[in-house]
Design a protein around this motif. Structure first.
Motif, short mmCIF file in Angstrom:
data_model
loop_
_atom_site.label_atom_id
_atom_site.label_comp_id
_atom_site.label_asym_id
_atom_site.label_seq_id
_atom_site.Cartn_x
_atom_site.Cartn_y
_atom_site.Cartn_z
N SER A 1 1.06 -1.40 0.40
CA SER A 1 0.01 -0.30 -0.47
C SER A 1 0.59 1.22 -0.12
CB SER A 1 -1.00 0.25 1.52
OG SER A 1 0.22 0.19 2.76
N GLU A 2 0.13 2.54 -0.53
CA GLU A 2 1.29 3.95 -0.22
C GLU A 2 1.59 3.86 0.85
OE1 GLU A 2 0.67 8.48 -0.81
OE2 GLU A 2 -0.60 6.49 -1.19
N GLN B 1 4.69 1.98 1.29
CA GLN B 1 5.28 2.18 0.79
C GLN B 1 6.84 3.10 1.10
OE1 GLN B 1 4.15 3.10 -3.60
NE2 GLN B 1 3.46 0.80 -3.79
N ASN B 2 6.15 3.88 1.64
CA ASN B 2 6.53 5.25 1.82
C ASN B 2 7.12 4.87 3.09
OD1 ASN B 2 5.35 7.50 0.64
ND2 ASN B 2 3.20 7.16 1.60
#
Length: 240
Positions: free
Chosen positions: A6-7, A10-11
Motif C-alpha cells: 500500500s502507499e 511503501q512510504n
C-alpha cells in the motif's frame, strides 16, 4: 518489492531503506585494520592474539559462515603490515584443544571474530564450542571483534561478562529505537501487516531474528535484518 504494498507501506519502506547500511566485502580489510588498531591500543601489554571464529553449536562443520571467511584476513603478513607494529602477532587457531591445554599467558588474548554481532547468541555459543570457561581458557581472556555490532547484542554480551567488545559501526533497532509515539506505533503496525503476507515466516524471525530490526547488508544479509528484505522469494531484494 514496493509494487505489492500500500502507499503507507511503501512510504515507510522507502524511509527505512534510506537508513540501510551496506558494507561491501572489499571494505572488510580496511574496517578490520581500524578495529584491530583499537584493540591493540587498549591492550598495550598483549603481543599475541589467538584468533577463533564466532560459531554457533549447529554451525561447527559449516565452511560458509562469515566468521570463517574473517579468519583469512588474519592469515599471512598483510594485517600485521597494515598495523605497522612488528611486536604484534595473530595466530589462527587450528587445534582449540591444544590451546585449552596450554592456557593463555599474561601477554596473550583470545580474539573471537565475526563480521556482525546481532543478538549476541552466536558469540555466547562460541564459548562452549571453543572450550572457553574451562580451566585453561577463561572468559576474561577473550576479546570479541566485529566489523558491525547491534546494540542489543553488545548489551547482551556485556551482561554475560564479556570484558572487551570492539567494532567499527554500532546499529540499533530500525523502528523501535528510531521513532517514538504515534509514528513508531504506526510503523510497527505496518511492518506487522507486511510480514503477515510473507510465506513461512516463523516467530523467531519476525522483525529480524531475536527482533533485532536490523537494516544491514554485509557480504551476506544477516537474518537479524527485517525479513521483508531477504525472506520473500518473489519480492525481497536480497538473498541469504
Amino acid at each position: 518489492m514496493l509494487e505489492s504494498m500500500s502507499e503507507d507501506e511503501q512510504n515507510m519502506m522507502l524511509e527505512l531503506t534510506d537508513n540501510f547500511l551496506h558494507i561491501k566485502q572489499c571494505e572488510y580489510f580496511t574496517i578490520l585494520s581500524e578495529v584491530v588498531r583499537r584493540v591493540i591500543a587498549n591492550n598495550p601489554s598483549v603481543t599475541q592474539y589467538f584468533v577463533l571464529p564466532a560459531l554457533a553449536k549447529d554451525d561447527v562443520e559449516r565452511l560458509d559462515k562469515s566468521s570463517i571467511h574473517m579468519l583469512y584476513l588474519f592469515k599471512g603478513e598483510e594485517l600485521e603490515d597494515a598495523i605497522d607494529n612488528s611486536d604484534i602477532h595473530f595466530q589462527v587457531v587450528k587445534d582449540k584443544n591444544k590451546l585449552s591445554a596450554r592456557g593463555i599467558r599474561d601477554n596473550e588474548k583470545i580474539l573471537i571474530v565475526d563480521d556482525f554481532i546481532g543478538s549476541g547468541k552466536t558469540i555466547e555459543e562460541s564459548f562452549e564450542v571453543h572450550n572457553i570457561k574451562d580451566e585453561g581458557l577463561k572468559i576474561e581472556d577473550v576479546i570479541v571483534l566485529s566489523l558491525v555490532a547491534h546494540e542489543k547484542g553488545v548489551l547482551y554480551l556485556k551482561d554475560i561478562g564479556v570484558p572487551q567488545i570492539f567494532y567499527n559501526k554500532l546499529i540499533n533497532r530500525g523502528i523501535s529505537d528510531n521513532y517514538i509515539g504515534k509514528k513508531k506505533s504506526e510503523y510497527v503496525r505496518l511492518m506487522n501487516q507486511i510480514e503477515s503476507r510473507i510465506p513461512k515466516l516463523d516467530e523467531e524471525n519476525r522483525f529480524g531474528y531475536c527482533q533485532c530490526e536490523a537494516l544491514l547488508h554485509m557480504h551476506r544479509i544477516p537474518n537479524n535484518t527485517f525479513p521483508i528484505y531477504w525472506l520473500h522469494n518473489n519480492i525481497s531484494p536480497y538473498k541469504r
